[in-house]
Design a protein around this motif. Structure first.
Motif, mmCIF file in Angstrom:
data_model
loop_
_atom_site.group_PDB
_atom_site.id
_atom_site.type_symbol
_atom_site.label_atom_id
_atom_site.label_comp_id
_atom_site.label_asym_id
_atom_site.label_seq_id
_atom_site.Cartn_x
_atom_site.Cartn_y
_atom_site.Cartn_z
ATOM 1 N N ARG A 1 -1.147 -5.434 1.689
ATOM 2 C CA ARG A 1 -2.530 -5.382 1.195
ATOM 3 C C ARG A 1 -3.280 -6.620 1.673
ATOM 4 O O ARG A 1 -2.712 -7.701 1.728
ATOM 5 C CB ARG A 1 -2.526 -5.392 -0.324
ATOM 6 N N SER A 2 -4.549 -6.457 1.997
ATOM 7 C CA SER A 2 -5.357 -7.630 2.333
ATOM 8 C C SER A 2 -6.774 -7.364 1.844
ATOM 9 O O SER A 2 -7.093 -6.230 1.443
ATOM 10 C CB SER A 2 -5.364 -7.844 3.851
ATOM 11 N N GLY A 3 -7.603 -8.410 1.876
ATOM 12 C CA GLY A 3 -9.003 -8.258 1.455
ATOM 13 C C GLY A 3 -9.713 -7.195 2.282
ATOM 14 O O GLY A 3 -10.641 -6.543 1.814
ATOM 15 N N LYS A 4 -9.260 -6.994 3.526
ATOM 16 C CA LYS A 4 -9.913 -6.025 4.423
ATOM 17 C C LYS A 4 -9.228 -4.670 4.382
ATOM 18 O O LYS A 4 -9.433 -3.835 5.256
ATOM 19 C CB LYS A 4 -9.875 -6.556 5.858
ATOM 20 N N GLY A 5 -8.362 -4.480 3.406
ATOM 21 C CA GLY A 5 -7.644 -3.197 3.321
ATOM 22 C C GLY A 5 -6.236 -3.339 3.854
ATOM 23 O O GLY A 5 -5.815 -4.433 4.238
ATOM 24 N N LYS B 1 -8.095 -18.690 3.016
ATOM 25 C CA LYS B 1 -7.300 -17.456 3.174
ATOM 26 C C LYS B 1 -5.822 -17.785 3.448
ATOM 27 O O LYS B 1 -4.923 -17.039 3.050
ATOM 28 C CB LYS B 1 -7.870 -16.527 4.247
ATOM 29 N N GLY C 1 -1.066 -8.314 11.177
ATOM 30 C CA GLY C 1 -2.348 -8.807 11.696
ATOM 31 C C GLY C 1 -2.109 -10.114 12.432
ATOM 32 O O GLY C 1 -1.171 -10.244 13.219
ATOM 33 N N ASP D 1 0.806 -1.206 0.000
ATOM 34 C CA ASP D 1 0.000 0.000 0.000
ATOM 35 C C ASP D 1 0.848 1.269 0.000
ATOM 36 O O ASP D 1 0.476 2.285 -0.541
ATOM 37 C CB ASP D 1 -0.954 -0.009 1.196
ATOM 38 N N ILE E 1 -2.882 -3.545 5.975
ATOM 39 C CA ILE E 1 -2.536 -3.937 7.350
ATOM 40 C C ILE E 1 -1.086 -3.555 7.583
ATOM 41 O O ILE E 1 -0.205 -3.878 6.783
ATOM 42 C CB ILE E 1 -2.608 -5.467 7.588
#
Ligand code: FES
Ligand SMILES: [Fe+2]
Length: 326
Positions: free
Chosen positions: A204-208, A275, A231, A180, A210
């Motif tokens: 980057r992750s599916g939830k934005g 995941k 995370g 990011d 981290i």
């Protein structure tokens, strides 16, 4: 030999380099490999000892893997059936009363974390540093699948030091690896042949995005062991780059993921939650993202460094000089 364009050092760097994964070398089998401009064989004796030696029999030069056999702790040459021990001594000549006082050249090898490490040096036949310290990933806390968690890129055009320099190259993580934002160097520590860069990274992750950290240890220029934490995820990536010729290498990535406490050691990656399967794949894919750049770039011996680039690159290049003869 073709030198990599712009690279200031000649020859092959000293250190421990991965020449394969342990399970590629079955007991009784003889495998040919070419690394460091040398034709080698790797064989495992019946007791399980792994040996690396010259591919050529000292008697008249036959290649040992082409029809050679393992008998007990010895390798038998296909041409006149001379036998050589795992230490390279002549053990038997079928048509002579005595053995000869000659050596099959052998090379130090070690195995840890399912990886075979080979000692290469232009100054010392005996290792002068420790092989990468990666036994900790063999604990039950970590998961590794011999197929899904590994990738080999064969005969790629680069030198190992370009891969090592990646661990101090924060800005490229945003543009090449789609982090990011670019990573920042939090700390650098040098301990002899080991260079540590601690990076603050935004994954980057599916939830934005981290925020996370990575501890990247370069063992010589040939192996980078990265411990990443972001995370709930823990990932260990062992990336190893081994010269075949001066401008060509094999690159191997081996991934271990930290298993969350509620997940038991699965039989294979297919039994992991999706995941975590994705996590393994995305880390292997990220190793591939630099390749089109490395394979076509020149090495800039006097780079135009700015800002945070200066500290990391200057320290790494100065540290790396110790591994070369010239
Ligand atoms: S060349 Fe190997 S035994 Fe003759
Ligand atoms: Fe990279």
């Amino acid at each position: 030999m073709t030198q990599f364009p712009g690279f200031p050092h000649r020859g092959f760097p000293e250190g421990w380099f991965s020449v394969g994964w342990s399970d590629e070398f079955k007991s009784g089998a003889i495998e040919y490999r070419r690394y460091f401009g040398i034709d080698l064989v790797l064989f495992r004796t019946e007791s399980g000892r792994l040996v690396a030696s010259s591919a050529y029999c000292p008697h008249m030069g036959a290649r040992l893997d082409v029809g050679g056999k393992i008998s007990g702790e010895c390798i038998t040459c296909p041409f006149h059936r001379w036998q050589w021990t795992a230490d390279g001594d002549n053990a038997n000549i079928p048509y002579a009363d005595k053995t000869v006082n000659a050596k099959l050249r052998t090379y130090p090898v070690k195995e840890s974390a399912g990886i075979v490490w080979f000692w290469n040096s232009w100054r010392s036949e005996e290792p002068t540093s420790d092989a990468p310290d990666c036994d900790f990933v063999m604990s039950e806390e970590y998961f590794h699948d011999p197929v899904a968690s590994r990738r080999l890129w064969s005969n790629v055009r680069l030198v190992p030091q370009m891969v090592a320099e990646n661990i101090v190259d924060g800005p490229h993580t945003e543009f090449v690896h789609l982090a990011d934002e670019g990573a920042h160097i939090a700390n650098i520590e040098i301990d002899g042949t080991v260079f540590l860069s601690e990076l603050d990274q935004t994954y980057r992750s599916g939830k934005g995005p981290i925020k996370g950290k990575s501890f990247n240890y370069s063992y010589g220029v040939g192996t980078q062991l990265s411990k990443m934490q972001f995370g709930d995820y823990r990932v260990v990536n062992i990336l190893s780059t081994t010269p075949i010729e001066e401008d060509r290498c094999d690159m191997r990535a081996t991934i271990f993921i930290g298993l969350p406490v509620e997940i038991e050691q699965p039989r294979s990656a297919a039994y992991l939650p999706p995941k975590l399967q994705k996590l393994i794949k995305s880390h292997l894919d990220s190793q591939e993202q630099d390749l089109p750049i490395w394979e076509t770039m020149i090495y800039e011996p006097k780079p135009l460094l700015v800002g945070e680039e200066i500290r990391g690159h200057v320290k790494m290049r100065k540290w790396a000089k110790q591994f070369y003869e010239a």
